[in-house]
Design a protein around this motif. Structure first.
Motif, short mmCIF file in Angstrom:
data_model
loop_
_atom_site.label_atom_id
_atom_site.label_comp_id
_atom_site.label_asym_id
_atom_site.label_seq_id
_atom_site.Cartn_x
_atom_site.Cartn_y
_atom_site.Cartn_z
N MET A 1 0.84 -1.19 0.00
CA MET A 1 0.00 0.00 0.00
C MET A 1 0.88 1.24 0.00
N ASN A 2 0.56 2.18 -0.85
CA ASN A 2 1.30 3.43 -0.93
C ASN A 2 0.81 4.35 0.19
N THR A 3 1.71 4.71 1.10
CA THR A 3 1.34 5.59 2.22
C THR A 3 1.87 7.01 2.05
N LYS A 4 2.45 7.30 0.90
CA LYS A 4 2.99 8.64 0.65
C LYS A 4 1.85 9.65 0.54
N ARG A 5 1.96 10.72 1.33
CA ARG A 5 0.91 11.76 1.38
C ARG A 5 1.38 13.07 0.78
N LEU A 6 2.41 13.02 -0.06
CA LEU A 6 2.95 14.20 -0.75
C LEU A 6 2.98 13.91 -2.24
N SER A 7 2.71 14.91 -3.05
CA SER A 7 2.92 14.75 -4.49
C SER A 7 4.42 14.66 -4.75
N ASP A 8 4.80 14.11 -5.88
CA ASP A 8 6.22 14.06 -6.23
C ASP A 8 6.80 15.47 -6.31
N THR A 9 6.00 16.40 -6.83
CA THR A 9 6.45 17.79 -6.95
C THR A 9 6.70 18.40 -5.57
N MET A 10 5.78 18.15 -4.64
CA MET A 10 5.95 18.70 -3.28
C MET A 10 7.12 18.03 -2.57
N GLU A 11 7.25 16.73 -2.73
CA GLU A 11 8.37 16.01 -2.10
C GLU A 11 9.70 16.60 -2.57
N LYS A 12 9.81 16.88 -3.86
CA LYS A 12 11.04 17.47 -4.39
C LYS A 12 11.24 18.89 -3.87
N ALA A 13 10.19 19.68 -3.83
CA ALA A 13 10.31 21.06 -3.34
C ALA A 13 10.77 21.07 -1.88
N LEU A 14 10.21 20.19 -1.07
CA LEU A 14 10.60 20.12 0.34
C LEU A 14 12.02 19.60 0.50
N SER A 15 12.40 18.62 -0.31
CA SER A 15 13.79 18.13 -0.29
C SER A 15 14.76 19.22 -0.71
N PHE A 61 12.54 19.86 7.88
CA PHE A 61 12.06 19.48 6.56
C PHE A 61 12.21 17.97 6.35
N MET A 62 13.36 17.43 6.73
CA MET A 62 13.60 16.00 6.57
C MET A 62 12.54 15.19 7.31
N GLU A 63 12.32 15.53 8.58
CA GLU A 63 11.34 14.80 9.39
C GLU A 63 9.93 14.92 8.82
N TYR A 64 9.58 16.09 8.33
CA TYR A 64 8.24 16.28 7.78
C TYR A 64 8.03 15.38 6.56
N VAL A 65 8.98 15.38 5.64
CA VAL A 65 8.85 14.56 4.44
C VAL A 65 8.74 13.08 4.84
N LEU A 111 2.77 26.44 -3.68
CA LEU A 111 2.55 25.10 -4.22
C LEU A 111 1.57 24.31 -3.34
N SER A 112 1.74 24.42 -2.03
CA SER A 112 0.83 23.70 -1.13
C SER A 112 -0.61 24.19 -1.29
N PHE A 113 -0.76 25.49 -1.51
CA PHE A 113 -2.09 26.06 -1.74
C PHE A 113 -2.68 25.55 -3.06
N GLU A 114 -1.85 25.58 -4.11
CA GLU A 114 -2.30 25.09 -5.42
C GLU A 114 -2.73 23.63 -5.36
N GLU A 115 -1.98 22.82 -4.63
CA GLU A 115 -2.27 21.39 -4.54
C GLU A 115 -3.33 21.05 -3.49
N LYS A 116 -3.75 22.07 -2.76
CA LYS A 116 -4.67 21.86 -1.64
C LYS A 116 -4.10 20.85 -0.64
N ASP A 117 -2.80 20.95 -0.44
CA ASP A 117 -2.07 20.13 0.52
C ASP A 117 -2.02 20.92 1.83
N TRP A 118 -3.11 20.83 2.57
CA TRP A 118 -3.26 21.68 3.76
C TRP A 118 -2.31 21.30 4.87
N ALA A 119 -1.91 20.05 4.94
CA ALA A 119 -0.93 19.65 5.96
C ALA A 119 0.40 20.37 5.71
N THR A 120 0.83 20.39 4.46
CA THR A 120 2.09 21.08 4.14
C THR A 120 1.91 22.59 4.29
#
Length: 183
Positions: A1-15, A61-65, A111-120
């Motif tokens: 099961m995929n448990t990733k809760r970030l888009s690839d774009t967001m994951e890269k931006a945070l990294s 940032f590391m811990e959040y991702v 980006l978080s606003f555009e993606e509606k990624d409210w946690a980020t």
């Protein structure tokens, strides 16, 4: 099961931001070594503490991702800029870095606003507030040096500034202790 809760774009931006914070840490460490070599022990200590604070930000940032099911990517650290020629150039460099960092933080918020990624989006609010403090701190360094006489300051004025910064509040632990109620 995929448990990733970030888009690839967001994951890269945070990294990328994590790596930017690591690079900032090395820049401030480099500036601290320069100040220490010039005999400004208080300014050096201040910059060393600021370098540690930037490293703490990278860990946030590391811990959040990781907590969102992603995997941050550590990149090569670019070499820090050349040694400053003066305290003015050093403090201007600190300010320019903080403004650049603020711009990068705002892009992630957008980006978080555009993606509606409210946690980020929520996570990033701490950094928005932190950047207000960081830019203010950098502007205060510039102002304090100007009041002391800038690059034409007397030895006595620079000694006083150096001793003042040596005793300045250490912000590094505060970054780790921040909560929603106590940003």
């Amino acid at each position: 099961m995929n448990t990733k809760r970030l888009s690839d774009t967001m994951e890269k931006a945070l990294s990328d931001q994590m790596n930017k914070e690591i690079a900032a840490s090395h820049t401030f460490l480099s500036y601290g070594i320069w100040a220490d070599d010039k005999g400004y022990k208080g300014i050096a200590n201040f910059l060393y503490r600021h370098a540690q604070e930037e490293r703490n930000h990278s860990i946030k940032f590391m811990e959040y991702v990781l907590n969102r099911g992603g995997k941050p990517k550590v990149n090569a650290i670019p070499a820090p800029p050349k040694d400053p020629e003066s305290l003015t150039e050093c403090f201007d460099g600190v300010f320019k870095h903080e403004v650049d960092n603020t711009t990068s933080i705002y892009k992630i918020v957008d980006l978080s606003f555009e993606e509606k990624d409210w946690a980020t989006w929520n996570f990033m609010q701490w950094f928005v507030q932190e950047q207000i403090e960081e830019e203010t701190l950098a502007m205060n360094l510039i102002d304090d040096l100007k009041i002391a006489g800038g690059d034409r300051a007397t030895d006595e004025s620079l000694f006083t500034l150096d001793k003042t910064l040596e005793k300045a509040k250490d912000d590094a632990p505060l970054a780790q202790e921040a909560t929603g109620a106590n940003p």
